[in-house]
Design a protein around this motif. Structure first.
Motif, PDB file in Angstrom:
ATOM      1  N   ARG A  19       0.835  -1.203   0.000  1.00  0.00           N
ATOM      2  CA  ARG A  19       0.000   0.000   0.000  1.00  0.00           C
ATOM      3  C   ARG A  19       0.868   1.251   0.000  1.00  0.00           C
ATOM      4  O   ARG A  19       0.540   2.245  -0.634  1.00  0.00           O
ATOM      5  CB  ARG A  19      -0.937  -0.019   1.211  1.00  0.00           C
ATOM      6  N   ALA A  20       2.000   1.212   0.713  1.00  0.00           N
ATOM      7  CA  ALA A  20       2.913   2.364   0.729  1.00  0.00           C
ATOM      8  C   ALA A  20       3.482   2.618  -0.663  1.00  0.00           C
ATOM      9  O   ALA A  20       3.632   3.766  -1.087  1.00  0.00           O
ATOM     10  CB  ALA A  20       4.045   2.116   1.719  1.00  0.00           C
ATOM     11  N   ALA A  21       3.786   1.541  -1.392  1.00  0.00           N
ATOM     12  CA  ALA A  21       4.366   1.680  -2.725  1.00  0.00           C
ATOM     13  C   ALA A  21       3.389   2.309  -3.708  1.00  0.00           C
ATOM     14  O   ALA A  21       3.795   2.968  -4.669  1.00  0.00           O
ATOM     15  CB  ALA A  21       4.813   0.315  -3.244  1.00  0.00           C
ATOM     16  N   HIS A  22       2.088   2.112  -3.469  1.00  0.00           N
ATOM     17  CA  HIS A  22       1.074   2.644  -4.383  1.00  0.00           C
ATOM     18  C   HIS A  22       0.518   3.983  -3.916  1.00  0.00           C
ATOM     19  O   HIS A  22      -0.299   4.599  -4.612  1.00  0.00           O
ATOM     20  CB  HIS A  22      -0.073   1.640  -4.545  1.00  0.00           C
ATOM     21  N   ALA A  23       0.948   4.427  -2.732  1.00  0.00           N
ATOM     22  CA  ALA A  23       0.490   5.723  -2.214  1.00  0.00           C
ATOM     23  C   ALA A  23       1.534   6.782  -2.549  1.00  0.00           C
ATOM     24  O   ALA A  23       2.629   6.485  -3.016  1.00  0.00           O
ATOM     25  CB  ALA A  23       0.265   5.634  -0.705  1.00  0.00           C
ATOM     26  N   THR A  24       1.182   8.040  -2.305  1.00  0.00           N
ATOM     27  CA  THR A  24       2.126   9.134  -2.522  1.00  0.00           C
ATOM     28  C   THR A  24       2.117  10.057  -1.318  1.00  0.00           C
ATOM     29  O   THR A  24       1.211  10.008  -0.492  1.00  0.00           O
ATOM     30  CB  THR A  24       1.763   9.953  -3.777  1.00  0.00           C
ATOM     31  N   GLY A  25       3.143  10.911  -1.247  1.00  0.00           N
ATOM     32  CA  GLY A  25       3.188  11.932  -0.213  1.00  0.00           C
ATOM     33  C   GLY A  25       3.193  11.353   1.192  1.00  0.00           C
ATOM     34  O   GLY A  25       3.700  10.249   1.445  1.00  0.00           O
ATOM     35  N   PRO A  26       2.586  12.079   2.143  1.00  0.00           N
ATOM     36  CA  PRO A  26       2.573  11.628   3.531  1.00  0.00           C
ATOM     37  C   PRO A  26       1.920  10.260   3.718  1.00  0.00           C
ATOM     38  O   PRO A  26       2.286   9.523   4.621  1.00  0.00           O
ATOM     39  CB  PRO A  26       1.761  12.722   4.237  1.00  0.00           C
ATOM     40  N   ALA A  27       0.960   9.898   2.857  1.00  0.00           N
ATOM     41  CA  ALA A  27       0.321   8.591   2.981  1.00  0.00           C
ATOM     42  C   ALA A  27       1.345   7.481   2.811  1.00  0.00           C
ATOM     43  O   ALA A  27       1.375   6.510   3.579  1.00  0.00           O
ATOM     44  CB  ALA A  27      -0.793   8.453   1.939  1.00  0.00           C
ATOM     45  N   SER A  28       2.214   7.613   1.807  1.00  0.00           N
ATOM     46  CA  SER A  28       3.256   6.622   1.584  1.00  0.00           C
ATOM     47  C   SER A  28       4.213   6.575   2.767  1.00  0.00           C
ATOM     48  O   SER A  28       4.618   5.502   3.226  1.00  0.00           O
ATOM     49  CB  SER A  28       4.017   6.966   0.301  1.00  0.00           C
ATOM     50  N   GLU A  29       4.538   7.754   3.284  1.00  0.00           N
ATOM     51  CA  GLU A  29       5.469   7.868   4.414  1.00  0.00           C
ATOM     52  C   GLU A  29       4.953   7.132   5.651  1.00  0.00           C
ATOM     53  O   GLU A  29       5.666   6.324   6.259  1.00  0.00           O
ATOM     54  CB  GLU A  29       5.670   9.350   4.728  1.00  0.00           C
ATOM     55  N   VAL A  30       3.699   7.395   6.031  1.00  0.00           N
ATOM     56  CA  VAL A  30       3.201   6.816   7.275  1.00  0.00           C
ATOM     57  C   VAL A  30       2.947   5.319   7.123  1.00  0.00           C
ATOM     58  O   VAL A  30       3.133   4.548   8.075  1.00  0.00           O
ATOM     59  CB  VAL A  30       1.926   7.545   7.769  1.00  0.00           C
ATOM     60  N   LEU A  31       2.561   4.862   5.920  1.00  0.00           N
ATOM     61  CA  LEU A  31       2.377   3.430   5.704  1.00  0.00           C
ATOM     62  C   LEU A  31       3.714   2.700   5.756  1.00  0.00           C
ATOM     63  O   LEU A  31       3.810   1.609   6.323  1.00  0.00           O
ATOM     64  CB  LEU A  31       1.695   3.192   4.358  1.00  0.00           C
ATOM     65  N   ALA A  32       4.742   3.303   5.172  1.00  0.00           N
ATOM     66  CA  ALA A  32       6.070   2.683   5.208  1.00  0.00           C
ATOM     67  C   ALA A  32       6.580   2.584   6.640  1.00  0.00           C
ATOM     68  O   ALA A  32       7.175   1.577   7.034  1.00  0.00           O
ATOM     69  CB  ALA A  32       7.047   3.478   4.346  1.00  0.00           C
ATOM     70  N   ALA A  33       6.333   3.634   7.436  1.00  0.00           N
ATOM     71  CA  ALA A  33       6.767   3.616   8.833  1.00  0.00           C
ATOM     72  C   ALA A  33       6.029   2.531   9.617  1.00  0.00           C
ATOM     73  O   ALA A  33       6.614   1.850  10.467  1.00  0.00           O
ATOM     74  CB  ALA A  33       6.534   4.981   9.467  1.00  0.00           C
ATOM     75  N   THR A  34       4.734   2.357   9.342  1.00  0.00           N
ATOM     76  CA  THR A  34       3.958   1.322  10.030  1.00  0.00           C
ATOM     77  C   THR A  34       4.431  -0.066   9.615  1.00  0.00           C
ATOM     78  O   THR A  34       4.508  -0.982  10.439  1.00  0.00           O
ATOM     79  CB  THR A  34       2.458   1.481   9.741  1.00  0.00           C
ATOM     80  N   ALA A  35       4.743  -0.236   8.320  1.00  0.00           N
ATOM     81  CA  ALA A  35       5.256  -1.529   7.857  1.00  0.00           C
ATOM     82  C   ALA A  35       6.563  -1.872   8.559  1.00  0.00           C
ATOM     83  O   ALA A  35       6.800  -3.020   8.930  1.00  0.00           O
ATOM     84  CB  ALA A  35       5.455  -1.491   6.340  1.00  0.00           C
ATOM     85  N   THR A  36       7.412  -0.867   8.759  1.00  0.00           N
ATOM     86  CA  THR A  36       8.677  -1.079   9.477  1.00  0.00           C
ATOM     87  C   THR A  36       8.410  -1.516  10.907  1.00  0.00           C
ATOM     88  O   THR A  36       9.061  -2.428  11.428  1.00  0.00           O
ATOM     89  CB  THR A  36       9.517   0.212   9.465  1.00  0.00           C
ATOM     90  N   LEU A  37       7.449  -0.875  11.548  1.00  0.00           N
ATOM     91  CA  LEU A  37       7.104  -1.244  12.922  1.00  0.00           C
ATOM     92  C   LEU A  37       6.543  -2.665  12.984  1.00  0.00           C
ATOM     93  O   LEU A  37       6.779  -3.384  13.950  1.00  0.00           O
ATOM     94  CB  LEU A  37       6.085  -0.243  13.481  1.00  0.00           C
ATOM     95  N   ALA A  38       5.830  -3.083  11.938  1.00  0.00           N
ATOM     96  CA  ALA A  38       5.258  -4.434  11.911  1.00  0.00           C
ATOM     97  C   ALA A  38       6.341  -5.508  11.887  1.00  0.00           C
ATOM     98  O   ALA A  38       6.098  -6.650  12.289  1.00  0.00           O
ATOM     99  CB  ALA A  38       4.337  -4.595  10.703  1.00  0.00           C
ATOM    100  N   THR A  39       7.548  -5.144  11.438  1.00  0.00           N
ATOM    101  CA  THR A  39       8.650  -6.115  11.386  1.00  0.00           C
ATOM    102  C   THR A  39       9.683  -5.869  12.479  1.00  0.00           C
ATOM    103  O   THR A  39      10.772  -6.438  12.439  1.00  0.00           O
ATOM    104  CB  THR A  39       9.348  -6.043  10.009  1.00  0.00           C
ATOM    105  N   ASP A  40       9.349  -5.022  13.448  1.00  0.00           N
ATOM    106  CA  ASP A  40      10.295  -4.707  14.520  1.00  0.00           C
ATOM    107  C   ASP A  40      10.576  -5.942  15.375  1.00  0.00           C
ATOM    108  O   ASP A  40       9.634  -6.608  15.864  1.00  0.00           O
ATOM    109  CB  ASP A  40       9.712  -3.592  15.401  1.00  0.00           C
ATOM    110  N   ARG A  41      11.854  -6.228  15.559  1.00  0.00           N
ATOM    111  CA  ARG A  41      12.225  -7.436  16.295  1.00  0.00           C
ATOM    112  C   ARG A  41      11.830  -7.373  17.765  1.00  0.00           C
ATOM    113  O   ARG A  41      11.704  -8.410  18.415  1.00  0.00           O
ATOM    114  CB  ARG A  41      13.743  -7.659  16.201  1.00  0.00           C
ATOM    115  N   GLY A  42      11.634  -6.181  18.299  1.00  0.00           N
ATOM    116  CA  GLY A  42      11.282  -6.072  19.714  1.00  0.00           C
ATOM    117  C   GLY A  42       9.967  -6.762  20.031  1.00  0.00           C
ATOM    118  O   GLY A  42       9.924  -7.731  20.815  1.00  0.00           O
TER     119      GLY A  42
END
Length: 564
Positions: free
Chosen positions: A73-96
């Motif tokens: 979804r981040a790859a198909h979004a633009t602007g801040p939408a892409s930014e916040v989705l990418a950040a959430t995806a990163t959090l979804a893979t957080d090893r903690g």
């Protein structure tokens, strides 16, 4: 009579108050997002020891599937939408949190309960950390809901697709909920939690739809109830008179349509120039901003290009990214901010230390204290991008607190042939703006962080949202002091925080002496159009009235009285 009907009857005509984020008026029925899937497990349920590895793999597969969908979804979004989705995806893979969940499964907990417990653990940690880390609590809860739904074979929770234009009301909205909204169907947003710089607010500005956050009593408004959201005054009116609501909405639409005809450049009605720029985070956003009357880029957030990068990009790799933005505005001013990493935007390659309070820790320019090469390589890459595009980039450092820091940064920037400036986000920097200007060519005020640090209030806290409202007189007094310092020496002082996206506040900032405003691309026309309708004398009168106010609400009302 049902309880929802009873509540609606009691609330009919009630005006609920919150913090206004995006101006405009909409009248439509309420929709609400789906809730967390039912855990449906006894508290003492245990997975037999021989099945625990399979349960762990089932969990890992579910978490990976959620992260992959968010990345897509981040790859198909633009602007801040892409930014916040990418950040959430990163959090979804957080090893903690993943590791915490796997440990629970290893100890016998079913995957669903392990996810719930692990997320609760990290929600508690992030809440206690406060500062910008508290923003991630909503993201964590969203990830929990999605992973549990995946484990249970249920559809992903989220915002329902309305059949008619509707107003989305919620306790809070995760990035994945707001990033894919259709502004033709979701015509306004209102939340119980959140602040003026929350994900909900950022996405609402991008979509250009009215938004009010931190609305007291909103949870009692049931789905299907007709409401009127006024994003200028910060109100949600429950079951208002339909004729009156439609009339106010029509008036607001006429004003919006009038703004759509504004083509720039930025100036007041009597010809006083106030440049209007766009905020971007990558080449795609810069190209989109080119379709607006934006006169250039006032803030290029470079760190957002690298949130999902494990290793530091090479100078050449960085230069290619920066060149995309420079190429979008080859004959215009482009201001590139060096990495504002840390706190809520950790970069894996920056080597962030564990800190009790990251918002007050090693972030922004402070990263270079122990890792000077990181800044030098970025400046080299920016200079290379300018050389390749035949442009002269302006560059600024975030989180500058002292004149000495400003001097050190300016020397580094000039050694690469760049035009140096700094961000004013720390009250100390605003108080010493005149001395900082001895070293740099311009200042850019980041009102989001300046408000947080001035008011000693977490900008993501709904309980403190009125304190972090950019209309706070104390914050605007520091803006005025900074702008005055710039006027005294003939150097430009701009505002690139979310305050610049508010057309009414933009006029007040101009009256305080600010020379440029930089906002989300969707806000450019509204800000420029409002400036073109008022004189500089009116702007200065509104600024004086605002500085004499005792509260954010009083300041906003004072500006409305002068500017309309």
């Amino acid at each position: 009579m049902t309880s929802d009907t009873s509540r609606a009857s009691l609330l009919a005509g009630a005006v609920l108050h919150g913090v206004p984020v995006v101006p405009g008026i909409q009248y439509a029925p309420v929709i609400r997002p789906g809730k967390l899937p039912d855990l449906d497990l006894p508290a003492d349920a245990q997975v037999p020891e021989g099945e625990r590895e399979a349960e762990r793999e089932r969990f890992s597969t579910a978490a990976a599937a959620v992260a992959d969908r968010l990345r897509e979804r981040a790859a198909h979004a633009t602007g801040p939408a892409s930014e916040v989705l990418a950040a959430t995806a990163t959090l979804a893979t957080d090893r903690g949190w993943l590791g915490a969940a796997e440990k629970r499964i290893k100890d016998g907990a079913p995957a669903v309960r392990a996810v719930d417990g692990a997320i609760d653990q990290f929600v508690d940690v992030f809440t206690k950390l406060g500062g910008l880390m508290a923003e991630r609590v909503t993201d964590l809860r969203d990830i929990r809901a999605r992973v549990i739904a995946e484990l249970q074979g249920l559809p992903e929770p989220g915002v329902p697709l309305p059949e008619e234009p509707s107003i989305l009301c919620a306790e809070d909205l995760a990035p994945a909920d707001t990033a894919g909204l259709d502004p033709e169907l979701v015509v306004a947003l209102a939340t119980t939690l959140g602040g003026p710089t929350s994900h909900t607010a950022i996405i609402a500005r991008q979509l250009g739809i009215p938004c009010v956050v931190a609305v007291t009593g909103l949870d009692d408004v049931a789905a299907g109830t007709m409401v009127m959201v006024d994003g200028t005054r910060g109100t949600v009116t429950v079951s208002p008179d339909a004729e009156s609501a439609r009339s106010q909405m029509a008036d607001a639409k006429r004003a919006t349509d009038a703004a759509a005809s504004w083509t720039g450049p930025g100036a007041t009605a009597d010809g006083h120039p106030v440049a209007v720029y766009a905020n971007v985070q990558d080449g795609a956003a810069a190209r989109a901003a080119r379709n607006t009357p934006a006169e250039g880029i006032g803030l290029f957030r470079t760190e957002l290009c690298f949130l999902n990068t494990d290793t530091e990009p090479t100078v050449d790799e960085q230069a290619k990214i920066y060149a995309e933005v420079l190429e979008a505005f080859p004959e215009s001013k482009v201001v590139i901010r060096t990495l504002d990493a840390g706190s809520d935007k950790p970069l894996k390659f920056a080597g962030h230390p564990d800190e009790a309070n990251p918002a007050l820790g090693v972030r922004g320019f402070r990263i270079s204290f122990n890792n000077p090469g990181l800044l030098q390589r970025q400046l080299e890459a920016i200079a290379l991008a300018g050389e390749r595009t035949g442009t002269s980039p302006w560059v600024m450092a975030p989180m500058i607190a002292t004149p000495e820091e400003a001097r050190n940064f300016a020397e580094s920037a000039r050694s690469h042939g760049l035009i140096p400036g700094v961000m004013i986000e720390v009250p100390a920097a605003a108080l010493l703006a005149d001395r900082i200007l001895e070293h740099v060519e311009f200042l850019s005020i980041g009102t989001n962080d300046l408000g947080q640090y001035t008011m000693a209030a977490d900008r993501m806290s709904a309980e403190l949202a009125t304190l972090t409202d950019p209309w706070q007189p104390a914050v605007l007094a520091l803006v005025a002091m900074t702008a005055k310092a710039g006027v005294a020496v003939g150097k430009r002082v701009g505002v690139c925080g979310e305050a610049a996206a508010d057309p009414l506040l933009g006029c007040v900032l101009a009256g305080l002496g600010v020379s440029s405003l930089s906002a989300a691309a969707a806000a450019v026309q509204g800000v420029g159009a409002k400036l073109s309708q008022v004189t500089m004398q009116q702007c200065r009168a509104a600024a004086d009235a605002v500085l004499g106010a005792a509260s954010a609400a009083e300041a906003r009302a004072a500006a409305l009285a002068v500017l309309g």
